[in-house]
Design a protein around this motif. Structure first.
Motif, PDB file in Angstrom:
ATOM      1  N   SER A  38      32.095  38.239  38.838  1.00 20.11           N
ATOM      2  CA  SER A  38      33.345  38.482  39.576  1.00 20.11           C
ATOM      3  C   SER A  38      34.084  39.764  39.205  1.00 20.11           C
ATOM      4  O   SER A  38      34.533  40.470  40.100  1.00 20.11           O
ATOM      5  CB  SER A  38      34.272  37.294  39.410  1.00 20.11           C
ATOM      6  OG  SER A  38      33.727  36.209  40.088  1.00 20.11           O
ATOM      7  N   PRO A  39      34.245  40.118  37.896  1.00 21.44           N
ATOM      8  CA  PRO A  39      34.948  41.380  37.625  1.00 21.44           C
ATOM      9  C   PRO A  39      34.217  42.581  38.199  1.00 21.44           C
ATOM     10  O   PRO A  39      34.858  43.542  38.656  1.00 21.44           O
ATOM     11  CB  PRO A  39      35.008  41.447  36.096  1.00 21.44           C
ATOM     12  CG  PRO A  39      34.076  40.449  35.603  1.00 21.44           C
ATOM     13  CD  PRO A  39      33.955  39.410  36.635  1.00 21.44           C
ATOM     14  N   ILE A  40      32.861  42.507  38.211  1.00 20.23           N
ATOM     15  CA  ILE A  40      32.105  43.627  38.781  1.00 20.23           C
ATOM     16  C   ILE A  40      32.226  43.620  40.296  1.00 20.23           C
ATOM     17  O   ILE A  40      32.302  44.675  40.927  1.00 20.23           O
ATOM     18  CB  ILE A  40      30.639  43.552  38.326  1.00 20.23           C
ATOM     19  CG1 ILE A  40      30.576  43.634  36.811  1.00 20.23           C
ATOM     20  CG2 ILE A  40      29.825  44.671  38.913  1.00 20.23           C
ATOM     21  CD1 ILE A  40      31.326  44.802  36.235  1.00 20.23           C
ATOM     22  N   SER A  41      32.271  42.419  40.911  1.00 13.85           N
ATOM     23  CA  SER A  41      32.533  42.371  42.351  1.00 13.85           C
ATOM     24  C   SER A  41      33.854  43.047  42.655  1.00 13.85           C
ATOM     25  O   SER A  41      33.983  43.775  43.641  1.00 13.85           O
ATOM     26  CB  SER A  41      32.618  40.932  42.840  1.00 13.85           C
ATOM     27  OG  SER A  41      31.503  40.218  42.467  1.00 13.85           O
ATOM     28  N   ALA A  42      34.863  42.778  41.774  1.00 14.93           N
ATOM     29  CA  ALA A  42      36.173  43.388  41.992  1.00 14.93           C
ATOM     30  C   ALA A  42      36.074  44.899  41.907  1.00 14.93           C
ATOM     31  O   ALA A  42      36.670  45.615  42.718  1.00 14.93           O
ATOM     32  CB  ALA A  42      37.167  42.861  40.964  1.00 14.93           C
ATOM     33  N   MET A  43      35.310  45.399  40.935  1.00 15.89           N
ATOM     34  CA  MET A  43      35.148  46.854  40.826  1.00 15.89           C
ATOM     35  C   MET A  43      34.401  47.401  42.029  1.00 15.89           C
ATOM     36  O   MET A  43      34.767  48.431  42.592  1.00 15.89           O
ATOM     37  CB  MET A  43      34.365  47.200  39.558  1.00 15.89           C
ATOM     38  CG  MET A  43      35.141  47.113  38.288  1.00 15.89           C
ATOM     39  SD  MET A  43      36.476  48.282  38.248  1.00 15.89           S
ATOM     40  CE  MET A  43      35.603  49.795  37.938  1.00 15.89           C
ATOM     41  N   LEU A  44      33.298  46.713  42.433  1.00 16.52           N
ATOM     42  CA  LEU A  44      32.485  47.215  43.543  1.00 16.52           C
ATOM     43  C   LEU A  44      33.289  47.208  44.829  1.00 16.52           C
ATOM     44  O   LEU A  44      33.344  48.194  45.561  1.00 16.52           O
ATOM     45  CB  LEU A  44      31.231  46.353  43.717  1.00 16.52           C
ATOM     46  CG  LEU A  44      30.152  46.405  42.648  1.00 16.52           C
ATOM     47  CD1 LEU A  44      29.089  45.375  42.957  1.00 16.52           C
ATOM     48  CD2 LEU A  44      29.540  47.758  42.593  1.00 16.52           C
ATOM     49  N   SER A  45      33.951  46.062  45.106  1.00 21.51           N
ATOM     50  CA  SER A  45      34.651  45.946  46.372  1.00 21.51           C
ATOM     51  C   SER A  45      35.971  46.700  46.340  1.00 21.51           C
ATOM     52  O   SER A  45      36.434  47.197  47.353  1.00 21.51           O
ATOM     53  CB  SER A  45      34.926  44.471  46.659  1.00 21.51           C
ATOM     54  OG  SER A  45      34.474  44.142  47.922  1.00 21.51           O
TER      55      SER A  45
END
Lengths: 512, 139
Positions: free
Chosen positions: A250-257
């Protein structure tokens, strides 16, 4: 030595050095975590100082190696330094969140190092003034984000084979995108004999004024649309995003998105409005058309999703279409609107992805049909998801409303009636799918979550809740007190449409 | 003539790479990507070759004679090779594109290494290298 003059290179160099240091510190996890948080906070502080300095005293040019326009230069103008503030803020919060979310073994060995490389790639992309250097930073971004997507989270909701499959798609498609960018850069260099974006802008304008612009400049510009469209996931190139963003932790999804797909929008703003400003009349209708199709496809696909993170990923596809709609209109007001939209979407969507991580920890599944009635057992997550959903849907007290309002206002002033109509229709879709997700997860019959892991019993830790609350507060503040963001965006839009100060700042320095 | 042959070679390699990327086998896709990256590198190098124009490095106080190009350093006279007298026309290459290609080669090395390891892990997880069978992700 004045430290403020060296801020642009420090913002790139410190994360790269830290990434090497983090590998060496892998046997001392507590020190590693503390150091990384301190460094991320100081990078955020430095980026804010840089933005204030650029706001007060104009564009800051840093010549790496002092070769003038012939070497690599870093240029901090308002757009670049503003994007750096946005990305470092979100990355600090995502980092704090990931300390509790990412599995310990993965966190200690590679996660910190790759995360620092990602930050370095983002800062470098936003600050560089050299188009080949931008390609290099794109590759740093691509490889580090691939490594981060396969990092495993606590609880293991997403299987490793899913992560492999998603990373494979992401890597292949983005490598092809990189090859296209290399072809475009090489053709540009062969035509113009320079890689410096300000110099390219001067030379292409001179050729265009003389009426001798080579026809293949238009094709190079279209190649750049493929490159940045692939990064930003606009219509024909959007299909990797709904696989990659949900499978990442999830934190990487937040960074990606939140930040990575904005790199595409940044690239369009920088390269098209600086280098290809004489070819824009051809590109604007294409961008508007692709943006409208992107809005439609993302919204329609999001309605039918049952996986909460996949829904958010399709919503990202739809929302980046609105950003590109503003860019495609190309007036000062529309550009400012699209920047306001970009910032609001970045904050709200990263907050939603972080919240979805908390929800997944609570329910131990990503399938919304297996959730239900969680408003009592997870009150914080439900209220935070509601704030994020309302902001994305454009409800009045929140940031998303201001963003949609200025965007549609700009489109009406520019007499783009059909795009406004389509955008408005799919804004209604946005309300529908966001609230459908909220209702499915938090209302209805309560499911029994007691049997799932430790997370549902002791509740989310402060390291998970604090970043979400900070981002929710930012969403609320941007909705209630949006004047500073709008004035900053208008100033950036004016700088984009009148790049002469940028060119003067870059080419004014003499070669030493 | 040489330029034509070079262009045709680049086009052929690019075409073969594209064909391989559209195959079903992961390893073939990776080989196709490497071929495309080599084709792009050759394209970049080919943009930096100039013939019959003025060379970019021109000596200010030129002392030499003969062919016009000095290939040995004469440090006592302050000459660093290769230096061309003003007005000489000679074939030369742009050194910048070679630096660009070097960077691109290093980057493609890193990505190829990563993607090969990824292919190995995919083979471990799925037991196949057929991309059509990698279909666990769907909405």
């Amino acid at each position: 030595m004045n430290i403020q003059e060296h801020l642009p290179i420090l913002l790139v160099a410190i994360p790269i050095l830290m990434s090497a240091l983090m590998i060496m510190l892998r046997s001392r996890p507590t020190f590693q975590k503390t150091l990384n948080i301190i460094v991320s906070a100081s990078i955020l502080l430095m980026s804010i100082i840089l933005l204030l300095q650029v706001w007060n005293s104009g564009i800051l040019v840093y010549e790496v190696g002092e070769w003038g326009k012939y070497g690599i230069i870093l240029v901090a103008d308002l757009l670049g330094s503003g994007m750096v503030v946005l990305s470092s803020g979100i990355s600090l919060l995502a980092l704090i969140y990931s300390l509790d979310y990412i599995e310990g073994k993965s966190l200690n060995t590679t996660y910190h190092s790759l995360f620092n490389l990602l930050v370095a790639g983002l800062n470098g992309t936003f600050l560089t003034g050299d188009i080949f250097n931008m390609f290099v930073f794109f590759e740093i971004l691509l490889l580090s984000s691939c490594g981060l997507v396969v990092a495993s989270e606590n609880g293991g909701v997403t299987t490793i084979s899913d992560k492999m499959e998603a990373t494979f798609k992401y890597l292949i498609l983005n490598m092809i995108g990189s090859m296209v960018m290399l072809i475009a850069v090489a053709s540009l260099y062969a035509t113009m004999g320079t890689l410096n974006m300000a110099d390219l802008s001067v030379k292409i304008s001179a050729l265009s004024d003389a009426g001798t612009m080579p026809w293949h400049i238009y094709f190079i510009a279209l190649l750049f649309l493929i490159v940045f469209g692939n990064k930003a996931a606009i219509f024909p190139l959007h299909y990797w995003l709904p696989d990659v963003h949900p499978t990442a932790p999830s934190p990487i999804s937040a960074m990606l998105s939140g930040v990575m797909i904005k790199v595409g929008a940044y690239g369009i703003l920088r390269v098209y409005f600086l280098v290809f400003k004489d070819a824009l009349f051809l590109l604007k209708p294409i961008i508007i058309l692709l943006a409208l199709i992107t809005i439609a496809i993302g919204a329609i696909a999001a309605v039918g999703q049952k996986d909460v993170k996949r829904l958010l990923a399709y919503s990202s596809v739809s929302q980046i279409g609105y950003v590109f709609l503003g860019i495609g209109m190309g007036t000062a007001y529309a550009l400012a609107a699209s920047l306001v939209y970009l910032v609001n979407h970045a904050i709200a969507k990263s907050m939603l992805f972080l919240t979805s991580g908390g929800i997944i920890h609570h329910a131990k599944t990503r399938d919304m049909h297996h959730m239900g009635g969680m408003v009592k057992s997870a009150p914080l997550m439900s209220s935070m998801f509601l704030i994020g959903a309302m902001s994305i849907a454009g409800m009045p007290p929140l940031g998303g409303f201001i963003a949609k309002f200025v965007l549609f206002d700009a489109a009406m002033l520019g007499e783009y009636y059909l795009p406004v109509l389509i955008g408005f229709a799919f804004a209604v879709f946005t309300i529908f799918y966001m609230f459908r997700a909220w209702l499915l997860m938090f209302w209805g019959e309560a499911r029994d979550f007691e049997k799932y892991g430790p997370y549902s019993s002791h509740g989310p830790s402060p390291m998970i809740t604090v970043p979400i609350i900070i981002l929710a507060a930012a969403v609320l503040i941007l909705g209630v007190y949006s004047e500073p963001l709008i004035s900053l965006s208008s100033e950036i839009a004016n700088q984009l449409l009148n790049p002469q100060p940028y060119i003067n700042a870059v080419l004014g320095g003499s070669v030493r | 003539m040489n330029n034509t042959i070079l262009s045709i070679t680049i086009a052929l390699i690019f075409g073969i790479g594209t064909f391989l990327i559209l195959r079903r086998d992961i390893i073939k896709i990776i080989i196709g990507l490497s071929l495309i990256s080599h084709a792009v590198n050759m394209l970049i190098v080919s943009t930096g070759v100039f013939d019959g124009e003025k060379a970019p490095i021109i000596a200010e106080g030129y002392h030499g004679s003969g062919s016009g190009i000095i290939f040995t350093d004469k440090l006592s006279e302050g000459i660093l090779a290769p230096i061309v007298p003003p007005g000489t026309e000679t074939p030369f290459v742009d050194p910048l594109v070679q630096a660009l290609v070097l960077t691109a080669i290093v980057i493609s090395l890193a990505t190829t290494a990563f993607i090969l390891i990824l292919a190995y892990r995919i083979h471990e997880e799925y037991g196949t290298t057929d991309v059509k069978k990698l279909r666990r992700l769907r909405g």
